[in-house]
Design a protein around this motif. Structure first.
Motif, PDB file in Angstrom:
ATOM      1  N   VAL A  35      13.301   5.847 -10.485  1.00 11.72           N
ATOM      2  CA  VAL A  35      11.903   5.462 -10.289  1.00 11.72           C
ATOM      3  C   VAL A  35      11.163   6.724  -9.863  1.00 11.72           C
ATOM      4  CG1 VAL A  35      10.289   4.084  -8.926  1.00 11.72           C
ATOM      5  CG2 VAL A  35      12.486   3.107  -9.627  1.00 11.72           C
ATOM      6  N   ILE A  36      10.151   7.091 -10.644  1.00 10.93           N
ATOM      7  CA  ILE A  36       9.413   8.318 -10.370  1.00 10.93           C
ATOM      8  C   ILE A  36       7.931   7.982 -10.304  1.00 10.93           C
ATOM      9  CG2 ILE A  36       8.862  10.630 -11.198  1.00 10.93           C
ATOM     10  CD1 ILE A  36      11.658  10.623 -12.524  1.00 10.93           C
ATOM     11  N   ILE A  37       7.371   8.126  -9.095  1.00 15.25           N
ATOM     12  CA  ILE A  37       5.945   7.903  -8.882  1.00 15.25           C
ATOM     13  C   ILE A  37       5.292   9.283  -8.913  1.00 15.25           C
ATOM     14  CG2 ILE A  37       4.195   6.863  -7.387  1.00 15.25           C
ATOM     15  CD1 ILE A  37       6.383   4.891  -8.418  1.00 15.25           C
ATOM     16  N   ALA A  38       4.776   9.641 -10.069  1.00 20.78           N
ATOM     17  CA  ALA A  38       4.417  11.025 -10.354  1.00 20.78           C
ATOM     18  C   ALA A  38       2.977  11.368 -10.012  1.00 20.78           C
ATOM     19  CB  ALA A  38       4.705  11.321 -11.820  1.00 20.78           C
ATOM     20  N   LEU A  39       2.549  11.075  -8.802  1.00 22.80           N
ATOM     21  CA  LEU A  39       1.194  11.454  -8.403  1.00 22.80           C
ATOM     22  C   LEU A  39       1.040  12.962  -8.345  1.00 22.80           C
ATOM     23  CD1 LEU A  39       0.555   8.811  -5.620  1.00 22.80           C
ATOM     24  CD2 LEU A  39      -0.366   8.830  -7.934  1.00 22.80           C
ATOM     25  N   ASP A  40       2.058  13.674  -7.880  1.00 24.75           N
ATOM     26  CA  ASP A  40       2.003  15.132  -7.769  1.00 24.75           C
ATOM     27  C   ASP A  40       3.434  15.662  -7.685  1.00 24.75           C
ATOM     28  OD1 ASP A  40       0.986  17.667  -7.602  1.00 24.75           O
ATOM     29  OD2 ASP A  40       0.049  17.408  -5.638  1.00 24.75           O
ATOM     30  N   ILE A  41       4.112  15.744  -8.842  1.00 19.98           N
ATOM     31  CA  ILE A  41       5.506  16.154  -8.894  1.00 19.98           C
ATOM     32  C   ILE A  41       5.660  17.294  -9.887  1.00 19.98           C
ATOM     33  CG2 ILE A  41       7.855  15.465  -9.548  1.00 19.98           C
ATOM     34  CD1 ILE A  41       7.174  12.645  -8.603  1.00 19.98           C
ATOM     35  N   GLU A  42       6.369  18.349  -9.453  1.00 27.38           N
ATOM     36  CA  GLU A  42       6.661  19.477 -10.317  1.00 27.38           C
ATOM     37  C   GLU A  42       8.173  19.649 -10.401  1.00 27.38           C
ATOM     38  OE1 GLU A  42       5.901  24.270 -10.267  1.00 27.38           O
ATOM     39  OE2 GLU A  42       4.319  22.955  -9.504  1.00 27.38           O
ATOM     40  N   ASN A  52      19.835   6.388 -10.393  1.00 24.95           N
ATOM     41  CA  ASN A  52      19.411   5.557  -9.258  1.00 24.95           C
ATOM     42  C   ASN A  52      18.644   6.313  -8.179  1.00 24.95           C
ATOM     43  OD1 ASN A  52      20.892   3.347 -10.454  1.00 24.95           O
ATOM     44  ND2 ASN A  52      22.723   4.344  -9.662  1.00 24.95           N
ATOM     45  N   CYS A  53      17.856   7.287  -8.560  1.00 24.65           N
ATOM     46  CA  CYS A  53      17.061   8.051  -7.591  1.00 24.65           C
ATOM     47  C   CYS A  53      15.630   7.534  -7.553  1.00 24.65           C
ATOM     48  CB  CYS A  53      17.047   9.529  -7.960  1.00 24.65           C
ATOM     49  SG  CYS A  53      18.671  10.313  -7.857  1.00 24.65           S
ATOM     50  N   VAL A  54      14.974   7.791  -6.423  1.00 24.60           N
ATOM     51  CA  VAL A  54      13.554   7.485  -6.272  1.00 24.60           C
ATOM     52  C   VAL A  54      12.858   8.778  -5.862  1.00 24.60           C
ATOM     53  CG1 VAL A  54      11.818   6.190  -4.984  1.00 24.60           C
ATOM     54  CG2 VAL A  54      13.986   5.099  -5.587  1.00 24.60           C
ATOM     55  N   ILE A  55      11.830   9.161  -6.623  1.00 21.42           N
ATOM     56  CA  ILE A  55      11.055  10.352  -6.307  1.00 21.42           C
ATOM     57  C   ILE A  55       9.596   9.926  -6.254  1.00 21.42           C
ATOM     58  CG2 ILE A  55      10.421  12.684  -7.006  1.00 21.42           C
ATOM     59  CD1 ILE A  55      13.056  12.725  -8.659  1.00 21.42           C
ATOM     60  N   SER A  56       8.968  10.140  -5.101  1.00 23.52           N
ATOM     61  CA  SER A  56       7.588   9.691  -4.937  1.00 23.52           C
ATOM     62  C   SER A  56       6.694  10.838  -4.480  1.00 23.52           C
ATOM     63  CB  SER A  56       7.515   8.552  -3.920  1.00 23.52           C
ATOM     64  OG  SER A  56       6.169   8.144  -3.769  1.00 23.52           O
ATOM     65  N   GLY A  57       5.681  11.111  -5.279  1.00 22.17           N
ATOM     66  CA  GLY A  57       4.697  12.130  -4.928  1.00 22.17           C
ATOM     67  C   GLY A  57       3.537  11.560  -4.142  1.00 22.17           C
ATOM     68  N   GLY A  58       3.631  10.295  -3.745  1.00 21.73           N
ATOM     69  CA  GLY A  58       2.538   9.660  -3.019  1.00 21.73           C
ATOM     70  C   GLY A  58       3.010   8.975  -1.763  1.00 21.73           C
ATOM     71  N   ASN A  59       2.063   8.648  -0.922  1.00 27.15           N
ATOM     72  CA  ASN A  59       2.335   7.987   0.341  1.00 27.15           C
ATOM     73  C   ASN A  59       1.176   7.035   0.622  1.00 27.15           C
ATOM     74  OD1 ASN A  59       3.966   7.571   2.538  1.00 27.15           O
ATOM     75  ND2 ASN A  59       3.910   9.713   3.197  1.00 27.15           N
ATOM     76  N   SER A  72      -3.614   5.719  -2.158  1.00 27.70           N
ATOM     77  CA  SER A  72      -2.452   6.524  -1.792  1.00 27.70           C
ATOM     78  C   SER A  72      -2.841   7.983  -1.595  1.00 27.70           C
ATOM     79  CB  SER A  72      -1.386   6.456  -2.885  1.00 27.70           C
ATOM     80  OG  SER A  72      -0.860   5.179  -2.983  1.00 27.70           O
ATOM     81  N   LEU A  73      -2.131   8.646  -0.701  1.00 31.67           N
ATOM     82  CA  LEU A  73      -2.242  10.085  -0.524  1.00 31.67           C
ATOM     83  C   LEU A  73      -1.154  10.738  -1.351  1.00 31.67           C
ATOM     84  CD1 LEU A  73      -2.533  10.448   3.349  1.00 31.67           C
ATOM     85  CD2 LEU A  73      -4.320  10.865   1.683  1.00 31.67           C
ATOM     86  N   SER A  74      -1.437  11.892  -1.913  1.00 36.00           N
ATOM     87  CA  SER A  74      -0.366  12.604  -2.605  1.00 36.00           C
ATOM     88  C   SER A  74      -0.139  13.941  -1.921  1.00 36.00           C
ATOM     89  CB  SER A  74      -0.691  12.798  -4.088  1.00 36.00           C
ATOM     90  OG  SER A  74      -1.754  13.683  -4.261  1.00 36.00           O
ATOM     91  N   SER A  75       1.107  14.339  -1.900  1.00 33.03           N
ATOM     92  CA  SER A  75       1.513  15.630  -1.380  1.00 33.03           C
ATOM     93  C   SER A  75       2.646  16.089  -2.288  1.00 33.03           C
ATOM     94  CB  SER A  75       1.975  15.498   0.073  1.00 33.03           C
ATOM     95  OG  SER A  75       2.309  16.745   0.596  1.00 33.03           O
ATOM     96  N   LYS A  76       2.510  17.253  -2.854  1.00 37.09           N
ATOM     97  CA  LYS A  76       3.371  17.710  -3.936  1.00 37.09           C
ATOM     98  C   LYS A  76       4.870  17.663  -3.606  1.00 37.09           C
ATOM     99  CE  LYS A  76       2.192  20.772  -6.951  1.00 37.09           C
ATOM    100  NZ  LYS A  76       1.803  21.989  -7.651  1.00 37.09           N
ATOM    101  N   VAL A  92      10.850  12.250  -1.006  1.00 41.56           N
ATOM    102  CA  VAL A  92       9.537  11.738  -0.619  1.00 41.56           C
ATOM    103  C   VAL A  92       8.466  12.813  -0.749  1.00 41.56           C
ATOM    104  CG1 VAL A  92      10.565  10.017   0.912  1.00 41.56           C
ATOM    105  CG2 VAL A  92       9.833  12.212   1.845  1.00 41.56           C
ATOM    106  N   SER A  93       7.248  12.355  -0.737  1.00 40.46           N
ATOM    107  CA  SER A  93       6.056  13.181  -0.856  1.00 40.46           C
ATOM    108  C   SER A  93       6.096  14.363   0.109  1.00 40.46           C
ATOM    109  CB  SER A  93       4.845  12.289  -0.559  1.00 40.46           C
ATOM    110  OG  SER A  93       3.658  12.988  -0.699  1.00 40.46           O
ATOM    111  N   GLY A  94       5.762  15.557  -0.389  1.00 38.27           N
ATOM    112  CA  GLY A  94       5.715  16.752   0.441  1.00 38.27           C
ATOM    113  C   GLY A  94       7.015  17.516   0.520  1.00 38.27           C
ATOM    114  N   SER A  95       8.039  17.093  -0.206  1.00 31.27           N
ATOM    115  CA  SER A  95       9.358  17.733  -0.137  1.00 31.27           C
ATOM    116  C   SER A  95       9.518  18.827  -1.187  1.00 31.27           C
ATOM    117  CB  SER A  95      10.457  16.692  -0.354  1.00 31.27           C
ATOM    118  OG  SER A  95      10.404  15.704   0.622  1.00 31.27           O
ATOM    119  N   THR A  96      10.382  19.810  -0.868  1.00 26.64           N
ATOM    120  CA  THR A  96      10.716  20.869  -1.814  1.00 26.64           C
ATOM    121  C   THR A  96      12.216  21.113  -1.804  1.00 26.64           C
ATOM    122  OG1 THR A  96       8.587  21.997  -1.539  1.00 26.64           O
ATOM    123  CG2 THR A  96      10.402  23.320  -2.388  1.00 26.64           C
ATOM    124  N   LEU A  97      12.816  21.146  -3.000  1.00 27.33           N
ATOM    125  CA  LEU A  97      14.212  21.515  -3.167  1.00 27.33           C
ATOM    126  C   LEU A  97      14.220  22.906  -3.802  1.00 27.33           C
ATOM    127  CD1 LEU A  97      17.109  20.453  -2.756  1.00 27.33           C
ATOM    128  CD2 LEU A  97      17.015  19.582  -5.097  1.00 27.33           C
TER     129      LEU A  97
END
Length: 134
Positions: A35-42, A52-59, A72-76, A92-97
């Protein structure tokens, strides 16, 4: 989608929320049941996202009584080049790998990390160790 590189592969049963904030590099593979909520994902080049991952660019915002009806707020979210996200992870929103890093199975990434070639794991994820090229 803002940008999409070549050889972008998406397996079955992957849900994408709004794609207008998503950037995908070259040679990206997304396994089933994500599940990818792509409000602000790079997502960089040569990335593997396990099942089975969840990646959310919003909160969600909170108005004192509800999270439901507010904008919703987005944080990349940034998943840099060469990363491998194992199965059952949450980002979650605002994370960097960082580049060439591994997010261990079941981990929850909740913040920005900077050390490349790291293995990150746990809830919330923390740096475990560096991995070496085989």
């Amino acid at each position: 989608m803002k940008e999409c590189g070549i050889n972008f592969q998406v397996a079955s049963n992957v849900y994408f929320g709004p794609l207008n904030g998503m950037i995908v590099g070259n040679n990206v593979y997304i396994a089933p049941n994500n599940v990818i909520i792509a409000l602000d994902i790079e997502i960089g080049n040569n990335v593997i996202i396990g099942p089975n991952c969840v990646i959310s660019g919003g909160n969600h915002l909170f108005d004192g009584t509800s999270f439901r009806f507010l904008k919703s707020l987005s944080s990349k979210v940034i998943i840099n080049d060469g990363c491998w996200i194992a199965g059952n992870c949450t980002i979650v929103s605002g994370s960097t790998l960082p580049k060439f890093s591994i997010l261990a199975g079941g981990a929850v990434l909740t913040k920005k990390f900077e050390l490349e070639m790291g293995i990150y794991g746990g809830v919330p994820a923390k740096f475990i160790k560096n991995h070496i090229k085989v």
